[in-house]
Design a protein around this motif. Structure first.
Motif, PDB file in Angstrom:
ATOM      1  N   LEU A   1      -4.171   9.520  14.091  1.00  0.00           N
ATOM      2  CA  LEU A   1      -5.222   8.624  14.594  1.00  0.00           C
ATOM      3  C   LEU A   1      -4.998   8.314  16.072  1.00  0.00           C
ATOM      4  O   LEU A   1      -5.940   8.243  16.863  1.00  0.00           O
ATOM      5  CB  LEU A   1      -5.212   7.321  13.787  1.00  0.00           C
ATOM      6  CG  LEU A   1      -5.881   7.459  12.410  1.00  0.00           C
ATOM      7  CD1 LEU A   1      -5.344   6.446  11.428  1.00  0.00           C
ATOM      8  CD2 LEU A   1      -7.395   7.316  12.561  1.00  0.00           C
TER       9      LEU A   1
ATOM     10  N   TYR B   1      -6.485   9.055   1.690  1.00  0.00           N
ATOM     11  CA  TYR B   1      -6.478   8.846   0.239  1.00  0.00           C
ATOM     12  C   TYR B   1      -7.289   9.900  -0.510  1.00  0.00           C
ATOM     13  O   TYR B   1      -7.519   9.761  -1.709  1.00  0.00           O
ATOM     14  CB  TYR B   1      -7.020   7.445  -0.099  1.00  0.00           C
ATOM     15  CG  TYR B   1      -6.109   6.343   0.399  1.00  0.00           C
ATOM     16  CD1 TYR B   1      -4.912   6.066  -0.250  1.00  0.00           C
ATOM     17  CD2 TYR B   1      -6.427   5.603   1.531  1.00  0.00           C
ATOM     18  CE1 TYR B   1      -4.062   5.071   0.211  1.00  0.00           C
ATOM     19  CE2 TYR B   1      -5.583   4.609   2.001  1.00  0.00           C
ATOM     20  CZ  TYR B   1      -4.402   4.354   1.338  1.00  0.00           C
ATOM     21  OH  TYR B   1      -3.553   3.370   1.799  1.00  0.00           O
TER      22      TYR B   1
ATOM     23  N   GLY C   1       0.830  -1.208   0.000  1.00  0.00           N
ATOM     24  CA  GLY C   1       0.000   0.000   0.000  1.00  0.00           C
ATOM     25  C   GLY C   1       0.856   1.245   0.000  1.00  0.00           C
ATOM     26  O   GLY C   1       0.700   2.110   0.864  1.00  0.00           O
TER      27      GLY C   1
HETATM   28  C1  LIG Z   1      -6.525   4.077   5.600  1.00  0.00           C
HETATM   29  C2  LIG Z   1      -5.162   4.338   6.144  1.00  0.00           C
HETATM   30  N1  LIG Z   1      -5.045   5.154   7.213  1.00  0.00           N
HETATM   31  C3  LIG Z   1      -3.844   5.424   7.753  1.00  0.00           C
HETATM   32  C4  LIG Z   1      -2.682   4.874   7.235  1.00  0.00           C
HETATM   33  C5  LIG Z   1      -1.357   5.215   7.884  1.00  0.00           C
HETATM   34  O1  LIG Z   1      -0.608   6.048   7.052  1.00  0.00           O
HETATM   35  P1  LIG Z   1       0.631   6.943   7.476  1.00  0.00           P
HETATM   36  O2  LIG Z   1       1.786   6.468   6.643  1.00  0.00           O
HETATM   37  O3  LIG Z   1       0.284   8.355   7.137  1.00  0.00           O
HETATM   38  O4  LIG Z   1       0.859   6.761   8.927  1.00  0.00           O
HETATM   39  C6  LIG Z   1      -2.755   4.025   6.115  1.00  0.00           C
HETATM   40  C7  LIG Z   1      -1.539   3.408   5.556  1.00  0.00           C
HETATM   41  O5  LIG Z   1      -1.560   2.569   4.678  1.00  0.00           O
HETATM   42  C8  LIG Z   1      -4.032   3.761   5.556  1.00  0.00           C
HETATM   43  O6  LIG Z   1      -4.178   2.962   4.484  1.00  0.00           O
END
Ligand SMILES: Cc1ncc(COP(=O)(O)O)c(C=O)c1O
Length: 403
Positions: A111, A213, A46
Protein backbone atom coordinates in the motif's frame (compact mmCIF):
# COMPACT_ATOMS: atom_id res chain seq x y z
CA UNK A 1 13.11 18.14 18.14
CA UNK A 2 11.02 19.57 15.32
CA UNK A 3 9.09 16.78 13.61
CA UNK A 4 7.65 16.98 10.11
CA UNK A 5 4.03 18.15 10.06
CA UNK A 6 2.94 14.93 8.33
CA UNK A 7 3.34 13.15 11.67
CA UNK A 8 0.54 15.32 13.11
CA UNK A 9 -1.77 14.27 10.30
CA UNK A 10 -1.50 10.61 11.30
CA UNK A 11 -4.19 9.75 13.87
CA UNK A 12 -3.54 7.39 16.78
CA UNK A 13 -4.37 3.73 16.13
CA UNK A 14 -7.01 3.26 18.82
CA UNK A 15 -7.19 -0.52 18.26
CA UNK A 16 -3.75 -0.69 19.79
CA UNK A 17 -4.89 1.38 22.78
CA UNK A 18 -7.71 -1.09 23.48
CA UNK A 19 -5.26 -3.97 23.21
CA UNK A 20 -2.87 -2.20 25.61
CA UNK A 21 -5.66 -1.69 28.17
CA UNK A 22 -6.72 -5.31 27.92
CA UNK A 23 -3.12 -6.46 28.40
CA UNK A 24 -2.75 -4.18 31.43
CA UNK A 25 -5.79 -5.87 33.00
CA UNK A 26 -4.26 -9.33 32.60
CA UNK A 27 -2.35 -9.00 35.87
CA UNK A 28 -5.40 -7.89 37.87
CA UNK A 29 -7.44 -10.37 39.98
CA UNK A 30 -10.36 -9.93 37.56
CA UNK A 31 -8.37 -11.83 34.91
CA UNK A 32 -6.69 -14.34 37.20
CA UNK A 33 -8.63 -17.60 37.60
CA UNK A 34 -6.49 -18.40 40.70
CA UNK A 35 -8.02 -15.32 42.37
CA UNK A 36 -11.57 -16.05 41.27
CA UNK A 37 -11.26 -14.10 38.02
CA UNK A 38 -11.65 -15.22 34.40
CA UNK A 39 -9.09 -15.23 31.61
CA UNK A 40 -9.48 -12.44 29.07
CA UNK A 41 -10.84 -13.53 25.68
CA UNK A 42 -9.28 -11.38 22.97
CA UNK A 43 -11.71 -10.98 20.07
CA UNK A 44 -10.13 -7.68 19.06
CA UNK A 45 -7.21 -9.21 17.19
CA UNK A 46 -7.14 -9.18 13.39
CA UNK A 47 -4.76 -12.09 13.21
CA UNK A 48 -5.33 -15.81 12.46
CA UNK A 49 -4.91 -18.02 15.54
CA UNK A 50 -2.49 -20.33 13.69
CA UNK A 51 0.93 -19.66 12.23
CA UNK A 52 2.42 -20.84 8.93
CA UNK A 53 1.75 -24.48 8.08
CA UNK A 54 4.56 -26.95 8.81
CA UNK A 55 5.89 -27.17 5.25
CA UNK A 56 6.38 -23.40 5.24
CA UNK A 57 8.14 -23.48 8.59
CA UNK A 58 10.44 -26.27 7.33
CA UNK A 59 11.23 -24.24 4.20
CA UNK A 60 12.22 -21.27 6.40
CA UNK A 61 14.59 -23.52 8.39
CA UNK A 62 16.11 -24.83 5.16
CA UNK A 63 16.64 -21.29 3.87
CA UNK A 64 18.51 -20.30 7.02
CA UNK A 65 20.53 -23.51 7.29
CA UNK A 66 21.45 -23.36 3.60
CA UNK A 67 22.56 -19.74 3.91
CA UNK A 68 20.00 -18.62 1.31
CA UNK A 69 19.60 -15.25 2.95
CA UNK A 70 21.16 -12.72 0.58
CA UNK A 71 19.11 -9.86 -0.90
CA UNK A 72 16.68 -10.83 -3.65
CA UNK A 73 15.76 -8.55 -6.57
CA UNK A 74 13.60 -5.63 -5.35
CA UNK A 75 10.60 -7.11 -7.13
CA UNK A 76 11.09 -10.41 -5.27
CA UNK A 77 12.18 -13.98 -6.04
CA UNK A 78 11.16 -14.80 -9.63
CA UNK A 79 9.97 -18.26 -8.49
CA UNK A 80 7.64 -16.68 -5.92
CA UNK A 81 6.21 -14.22 -8.46
CA UNK A 82 5.57 -17.18 -10.75
CA UNK A 83 3.94 -19.20 -7.95
CA UNK A 84 1.57 -16.31 -7.16
CA UNK A 85 0.74 -15.96 -10.85
CA UNK A 86 -0.11 -19.71 -10.99
CA UNK A 87 -2.29 -19.32 -7.87
CA UNK A 88 -4.31 -16.58 -9.61
CA UNK A 89 -4.70 -18.86 -12.59
CA UNK A 90 -5.67 -21.97 -10.61
CA UNK A 91 -7.90 -20.42 -7.97
CA UNK A 92 -9.38 -17.36 -9.72
CA UNK A 93 -8.99 -18.32 -13.40
CA UNK A 94 -7.25 -15.01 -14.05
CA UNK A 95 -4.08 -14.66 -16.09
CA UNK A 96 -1.63 -12.34 -14.27
CA UNK A 97 1.83 -11.92 -15.78
CA UNK A 98 4.41 -12.68 -13.04
CA UNK A 99 6.26 -9.59 -14.27
CA UNK A 100 3.44 -7.43 -12.85
CA UNK A 101 3.75 -8.96 -9.35
CA UNK A 102 6.00 -7.13 -6.89
CA UNK A 103 6.82 -8.86 -3.60
CA UNK A 104 6.64 -6.55 -0.58
CA UNK A 105 6.95 -6.53 3.20
CA UNK A 106 3.26 -7.30 3.81
CA UNK A 107 0.24 -5.58 2.32
CA UNK A 108 1.36 -2.55 4.34
CA UNK A 109 4.48 -2.02 2.21
CA UNK A 110 2.45 -2.76 -0.94
CA UNK A 111 0.00 0.00 0.00
CA UNK A 112 2.84 2.35 0.80
CA UNK A 113 4.51 1.69 -2.56
CA UNK A 114 1.21 2.14 -4.40
CA UNK A 115 0.39 5.43 -2.68
CA UNK A 116 3.91 6.80 -3.15
CA UNK A 117 3.70 5.92 -6.84
CA UNK A 118 0.21 7.37 -7.39
CA UNK A 119 -0.44 10.28 -5.03
CA UNK A 120 0.87 13.82 -5.49
CA UNK A 121 0.87 16.22 -2.52
CA UNK A 122 -2.61 17.78 -2.32
CA UNK A 123 -4.34 14.89 -4.13
CA UNK A 124 -7.46 13.32 -2.69
CA UNK A 125 -8.22 9.60 -2.67
CA UNK A 126 -11.76 8.32 -2.19
CA UNK A 127 -12.13 5.58 0.45
CA UNK A 128 -15.24 4.01 1.96
CA UNK A 129 -16.17 4.68 5.57
CA UNK A 130 -15.81 2.34 7.43
CA UNK A 131 -12.47 1.01 6.22
CA UNK A 132 -9.11 -0.18 7.57
CA UNK A 133 -7.51 2.95 9.09
CA UNK A 134 -3.92 2.37 7.97
CA UNK A 135 -4.97 2.50 4.33
CA UNK A 136 -6.00 6.14 4.53
CA UNK A 137 -2.84 6.96 6.47
CA UNK A 138 -0.72 5.64 3.60
CA UNK A 139 -2.47 8.29 1.52
CA UNK A 140 -1.64 10.91 4.15
CA UNK A 141 1.97 9.78 4.39
CA UNK A 142 2.28 10.28 0.61
CA UNK A 143 1.11 13.89 1.03
CA UNK A 144 -2.49 13.31 -0.05
CA UNK A 145 -5.74 13.20 1.81
CA UNK A 146 -8.33 10.45 2.06
CA UNK A 147 -11.86 11.55 1.24
CA UNK A 148 -14.06 9.25 3.29
CA UNK A 149 -17.50 8.46 1.91
CA UNK A 150 -20.05 7.08 4.36
CA UNK A 151 -21.62 3.73 3.50
CA UNK A 152 -24.50 1.82 5.10
CA UNK A 153 -25.64 -1.72 5.82
CA UNK A 154 -28.08 -1.48 2.87
CA UNK A 155 -25.10 -1.22 0.52
CA UNK A 156 -23.12 -3.90 2.42
CA UNK A 157 -20.80 -1.07 3.58
CA UNK A 158 -19.41 -0.88 0.03
CA UNK A 159 -18.99 2.29 -1.97
CA UNK A 160 -21.29 2.56 -5.02
CA UNK A 161 -20.44 3.92 -8.46
CA UNK A 162 -23.07 6.60 -7.93
CA UNK A 163 -21.37 7.75 -4.73
CA UNK A 164 -18.04 7.81 -6.57
CA UNK A 165 -19.50 10.15 -9.20
CA UNK A 166 -21.09 12.36 -6.53
CA UNK A 167 -17.94 12.72 -4.44
CA UNK A 168 -15.42 13.04 -7.27
CA UNK A 169 -13.77 16.47 -7.48
CA UNK A 170 -10.86 18.18 -9.21
CA UNK A 171 -8.36 17.06 -6.54
CA UNK A 172 -9.41 13.39 -6.57
CA UNK A 173 -6.88 11.10 -8.28
CA UNK A 174 -8.24 7.65 -7.49
CA UNK A 175 -10.15 5.20 -5.33
CA UNK A 176 -8.80 2.92 -2.63
CA UNK A 177 -11.13 0.00 -1.89
CA UNK A 178 -10.91 -3.24 0.07
CA UNK A 179 -12.80 -6.44 -0.71
CA UNK A 180 -13.51 -8.27 1.58
CA UNK A 181 -13.35 -5.36 3.97
CA UNK A 182 -11.91 -4.87 7.40
CA UNK A 183 -13.92 -4.16 9.67
CA UNK A 184 -17.11 -5.47 8.02
CA UNK A 185 -16.04 -8.77 6.41
CA UNK A 186 -18.22 -7.84 3.43
CA UNK A 187 -17.14 -7.78 -0.20
CA UNK A 188 -18.10 -5.46 -3.00
CA UNK A 189 -20.70 -6.98 -5.30
CA UNK A 190 -18.85 -7.91 -8.55
CA UNK A 191 -21.24 -5.87 -10.72
CA UNK A 192 -20.86 -2.83 -8.47
CA UNK A 193 -17.08 -3.25 -8.47
CA UNK A 194 -17.08 -3.29 -12.28
CA UNK A 195 -19.19 -0.13 -12.25
CA UNK A 196 -16.85 1.53 -9.74
CA UNK A 197 -13.82 0.72 -11.88
CA UNK A 198 -15.54 1.95 -15.05
CA UNK A 199 -16.65 5.17 -13.35
CA UNK A 200 -13.16 5.79 -11.97
CA UNK A 201 -11.67 5.26 -15.43
CA UNK A 202 -14.16 7.62 -17.02
CA UNK A 203 -13.25 10.28 -14.45
CA UNK A 204 -9.55 9.79 -15.19
CA UNK A 205 -8.66 8.08 -11.92
CA UNK A 206 -7.07 4.80 -10.85
CA UNK A 207 -8.51 2.00 -8.68
CA UNK A 208 -6.51 0.17 -6.03
CA UNK A 209 -8.21 -2.81 -4.38
CA UNK A 210 -6.84 -4.20 -1.13
CA UNK A 211 -7.52 -7.95 -1.51
CA UNK A 212 -5.69 -9.10 1.61
CA UNK A 213 -8.75 -11.12 2.72
CA UNK A 214 -9.62 -12.50 -0.72
CA UNK A 215 -8.19 -15.94 0.16
CA UNK A 216 -10.61 -16.06 3.09
CA UNK A 217 -13.80 -15.82 1.09
CA UNK A 218 -16.84 -17.96 1.95
CA UNK A 219 -19.09 -17.16 -0.97
CA UNK A 220 -18.22 -17.92 -4.62
CA UNK A 221 -20.26 -14.91 -5.75
CA UNK A 222 -17.83 -12.55 -4.04
CA UNK A 223 -14.54 -14.46 -3.97
CA UNK A 224 -13.22 -13.04 -7.26
CA UNK A 225 -10.20 -10.86 -7.81
CA UNK A 226 -10.64 -7.34 -9.18
CA UNK A 227 -7.68 -8.09 -11.45
CA UNK A 228 -10.15 -9.74 -13.84
CA UNK A 229 -11.50 -6.25 -14.58
CA UNK A 230 -8.45 -5.09 -16.53
CA UNK A 231 -4.70 -4.59 -16.53
CA UNK A 232 -5.07 -1.11 -15.08
CA UNK A 233 -6.39 -2.42 -11.74
CA UNK A 234 -3.87 -2.37 -8.91
CA UNK A 235 -4.31 -5.14 -6.35
CA UNK A 236 -2.74 -5.41 -2.91
CA UNK A 237 -2.40 -8.82 -1.26
CA UNK A 238 -0.54 -10.53 1.55
CA UNK A 239 0.66 -13.76 3.10
CA UNK A 240 -0.58 -12.50 6.49
CA UNK A 241 -4.18 -13.67 6.70
CA UNK A 242 -5.02 -16.65 4.44
CA UNK A 243 -1.50 -18.09 4.73
CA UNK A 244 -1.09 -17.17 8.43
CA UNK A 245 2.28 -15.40 8.04
CA UNK A 246 1.46 -12.15 9.85
CA UNK A 247 4.79 -11.44 11.55
CA UNK A 248 6.83 -12.80 8.64
CA UNK A 249 6.02 -9.56 6.82
CA UNK A 250 5.33 -10.68 3.29
CA UNK A 251 2.81 -9.52 0.73
CA UNK A 252 2.57 -8.43 -2.87
CA UNK A 253 1.35 -5.75 -5.23
CA UNK A 254 0.06 -6.27 -8.77
CA UNK A 255 0.54 -3.24 -11.00
CA UNK A 256 0.07 -2.43 -14.71
CA UNK A 257 3.06 -3.59 -16.82
CA UNK A 258 4.03 -0.07 -17.82
CA UNK A 259 4.43 0.99 -14.17
CA UNK A 260 6.60 -1.93 -12.97
CA UNK A 261 9.90 -0.16 -13.59
CA UNK A 262 8.84 2.94 -11.61
CA UNK A 263 7.52 0.90 -8.68
CA UNK A 264 10.66 -1.23 -8.77
CA UNK A 265 12.80 1.93 -8.44
CA UNK A 266 10.81 2.97 -5.38
CA UNK A 267 11.15 -0.50 -3.83
CA UNK A 268 14.92 -0.61 -4.51
CA UNK A 269 15.47 2.65 -2.70
CA UNK A 270 12.92 2.28 0.09
CA UNK A 271 13.67 -1.23 1.34
CA UNK A 272 15.88 -3.12 -1.19
CA UNK A 273 13.72 -6.27 -0.97
CA UNK A 274 11.27 -8.13 1.26
CA UNK A 275 12.69 -10.68 3.73
CA UNK A 276 14.54 -13.37 1.78
CA UNK A 277 13.84 -16.07 4.39
CA UNK A 278 10.12 -15.27 4.30
CA UNK A 279 10.12 -15.31 0.50
CA UNK A 280 11.83 -18.69 0.30
CA UNK A 281 9.46 -20.09 2.92
CA UNK A 282 6.42 -18.67 1.13
CA UNK A 283 7.24 -20.76 -1.94
CA UNK A 284 6.03 -23.73 0.11
CA UNK A 285 2.62 -22.06 0.59
CA UNK A 286 1.77 -23.05 -2.96
CA UNK A 287 2.65 -26.75 -2.69
CA UNK A 288 -0.51 -28.86 -3.06
CA UNK A 289 -0.34 -30.19 0.55
CA UNK A 290 0.00 -26.64 1.95
CA UNK A 291 -2.87 -25.34 -0.17
CA UNK A 292 -5.00 -28.26 1.04
CA UNK A 293 -4.23 -27.30 4.64
CA UNK A 294 -4.98 -23.61 4.04
CA UNK A 295 -8.29 -24.57 2.46
CA UNK A 296 -9.11 -26.65 5.55
CA UNK A 297 -8.32 -23.60 7.68
CA UNK A 298 -10.61 -21.50 5.51
CA UNK A 299 -13.35 -24.06 6.18
CA UNK A 300 -12.69 -23.69 9.91
CA UNK A 301 -13.04 -19.88 9.70
CA UNK A 302 -16.29 -20.36 7.81
CA UNK A 303 -17.62 -22.70 10.53
CA UNK A 304 -16.75 -20.04 13.12
CA UNK A 305 -18.60 -17.43 11.04
CA UNK A 306 -21.59 -19.77 10.76
CA UNK A 307 -21.63 -20.12 14.55
CA UNK A 308 -20.88 -16.58 15.68
CA UNK A 309 -23.18 -14.49 13.48
CA UNK A 310 -26.47 -16.20 14.46
CA UNK A 311 -25.27 -16.53 18.07
CA UNK A 312 -24.60 -12.78 18.32
CA UNK A 313 -27.94 -11.95 16.72
CA UNK A 314 -29.66 -14.27 19.17
CA UNK A 315 -28.19 -12.56 22.26
CA UNK A 316 -29.09 -9.10 21.00
CA UNK A 317 -25.77 -7.98 19.47
CA UNK A 318 -27.00 -7.52 15.88
CA UNK A 319 -24.74 -8.09 12.87
CA UNK A 320 -26.68 -6.22 10.14
CA UNK A 321 -24.84 -7.85 7.22
CA UNK A 322 -23.44 -11.38 7.28
CA UNK A 323 -19.71 -11.28 6.51
CA UNK A 324 -18.84 -13.23 3.34
CA UNK A 325 -15.09 -13.14 3.97
CA UNK A 326 -12.26 -12.26 6.38
CA UNK A 327 -12.90 -12.99 10.09
CA UNK A 328 -14.84 -9.97 11.29
CA UNK A 329 -18.41 -9.45 12.44
CA UNK A 330 -19.39 -5.76 12.40
CA UNK A 331 -22.06 -5.27 15.06
CA UNK A 332 -24.56 -2.45 15.42
CA UNK A 333 -24.48 -1.62 19.13
CA UNK A 334 -26.62 1.55 19.15
CA UNK A 335 -29.39 -0.21 21.09
CA UNK A 336 -26.95 -1.48 23.73
CA UNK A 337 -24.95 1.69 24.45
CA UNK A 338 -24.59 5.19 23.03
CA UNK A 339 -20.80 5.12 22.80
CA UNK A 340 -19.05 2.07 21.35
CA UNK A 341 -15.69 2.92 22.98
CA UNK A 342 -17.25 3.05 26.46
CA UNK A 343 -19.15 -0.15 25.67
CA UNK A 344 -15.93 -2.01 24.79
CA UNK A 345 -14.30 -0.86 28.04
CA UNK A 346 -17.36 -1.83 30.09
CA UNK A 347 -17.47 -5.25 28.45
CA UNK A 348 -13.76 -5.77 28.98
CA UNK A 349 -14.15 -5.12 32.72
CA UNK A 350 -17.43 -6.91 33.18
CA UNK A 351 -17.11 -9.94 30.92
CA UNK A 352 -13.35 -10.11 30.22
CA UNK A 353 -14.05 -10.04 26.49
CA UNK A 354 -12.10 -7.58 24.34
CA UNK A 355 -13.70 -6.16 21.20
CA UNK A 356 -12.71 -3.24 18.95
CA UNK A 357 -14.81 -0.04 19.00
CA UNK A 358 -15.76 1.48 15.65
CA UNK A 359 -13.69 4.62 16.19
CA UNK A 360 -10.61 3.70 14.13
CA UNK A 361 -12.50 2.80 11.00
CA UNK A 362 -13.93 6.21 10.14
CA UNK A 363 -16.42 8.60 11.75
CA UNK A 364 -19.64 7.53 9.98
CA UNK A 365 -20.45 4.47 12.11
CA UNK A 366 -17.88 4.93 14.86
CA UNK A 367 -20.18 5.55 17.82
CA UNK A 368 -22.61 2.70 17.40
CA UNK A 369 -20.57 -0.10 15.83
CA UNK A 370 -18.09 -2.60 17.24
CA UNK A 371 -15.88 -5.16 15.47
CA UNK A 372 -15.57 -8.73 16.70
CA UNK A 373 -12.81 -10.89 15.25
CA UNK A 374 -13.70 -14.57 14.95
CA UNK A 375 -10.10 -15.59 14.33
CA UNK A 376 -10.15 -17.31 17.75
CA UNK A 377 -11.12 -20.92 18.50
CA UNK A 378 -14.76 -21.98 18.46
CA UNK A 379 -14.44 -22.75 22.17
CA UNK A 380 -13.40 -19.16 22.93
CA UNK A 381 -16.15 -17.79 20.72
CA UNK A 382 -18.75 -19.86 22.56
CA UNK A 383 -17.41 -18.76 25.94
CA UNK A 384 -17.40 -15.10 24.83
CA UNK A 385 -21.00 -15.33 23.62
CA UNK A 386 -22.07 -16.87 26.96
CA UNK A 387 -20.40 -14.03 28.85
CA UNK A 388 -21.81 -11.32 26.56
CA UNK A 389 -25.30 -12.81 26.91
CA UNK A 390 -25.17 -12.53 30.70
CA UNK A 391 -23.36 -9.16 30.95
CA UNK A 392 -25.42 -6.57 32.84
CA UNK A 393 -27.06 -4.38 30.15
CA UNK A 394 -27.53 -1.56 32.65
CA UNK A 395 -23.80 -1.43 33.32
CA UNK A 396 -22.91 -1.78 29.64
CA UNK A 397 -25.06 1.26 28.90
CA UNK A 398 -23.18 3.46 31.36
CA UNK A 399 -20.57 5.95 30.20
CA UNK A 400 -17.00 4.97 30.98
CA UNK A 401 -15.59 6.87 33.95
CA UNK A 402 -12.64 5.08 35.58
CA UNK A 403 -9.27 5.00 33.85
C1 LIG B 1 -7.54 -4.47 5.13
C2 LIG B 1 -6.12 -4.64 5.55
N1 LIG B 1 -5.16 -4.23 4.70
C3 LIG B 1 -3.86 -4.35 5.02
C4 LIG B 1 -3.46 -4.89 6.23
C5 LIG B 1 -1.98 -5.00 6.53
O1 LIG B 1 -1.57 -6.34 6.50
P1 LIG B 1 -0.08 -6.87 6.37
O2 LIG B 1 0.16 -7.70 7.59
O3 LIG B 1 -0.03 -7.72 5.14
O4 LIG B 1 0.82 -5.70 6.28
C6 LIG B 1 -4.43 -5.34 7.14
C7 LIG B 1 -4.04 -5.90 8.44
O5 LIG B 1 -4.84 -6.18 9.32
C8 LIG B 1 -5.80 -5.21 6.78
O6 LIG B 1 -6.78 -5.62 7.60
Amino acid sequence: MRLASRVDRIEPFYVMEVAKRASALLKSPMCDPAQGGRRMIFLNIGEPDRTACERVQAAAHRAIEGGHTAYTPATGLPALRQAISRWYEQRFKVDVDPGRIIITAGASAALQLAMLALVEPGDEVICPDPSYPCNRHFVTAAGGQAKLVATSAEQRYALTAQQLREHWGPAVCGTLLASPSNPTGTSIDPLELAALVETGRALGGWTVVDEIYLGLSYDARYGQTALALGEDIISVNSFSKYFGLTGWRLGWLVVPSDTVAAVERLAQHLYICASTVAQRAALACFEPESLREYEQRRGEFQRRRDYIVPALREIGWPVPVEPDGAFYAWMHTGDIAADSSALCLQLMHQAQVTLTPGRDFGPALARDHVRLSFASSLHDLQEAVARMATADRGLLRQPWTSA
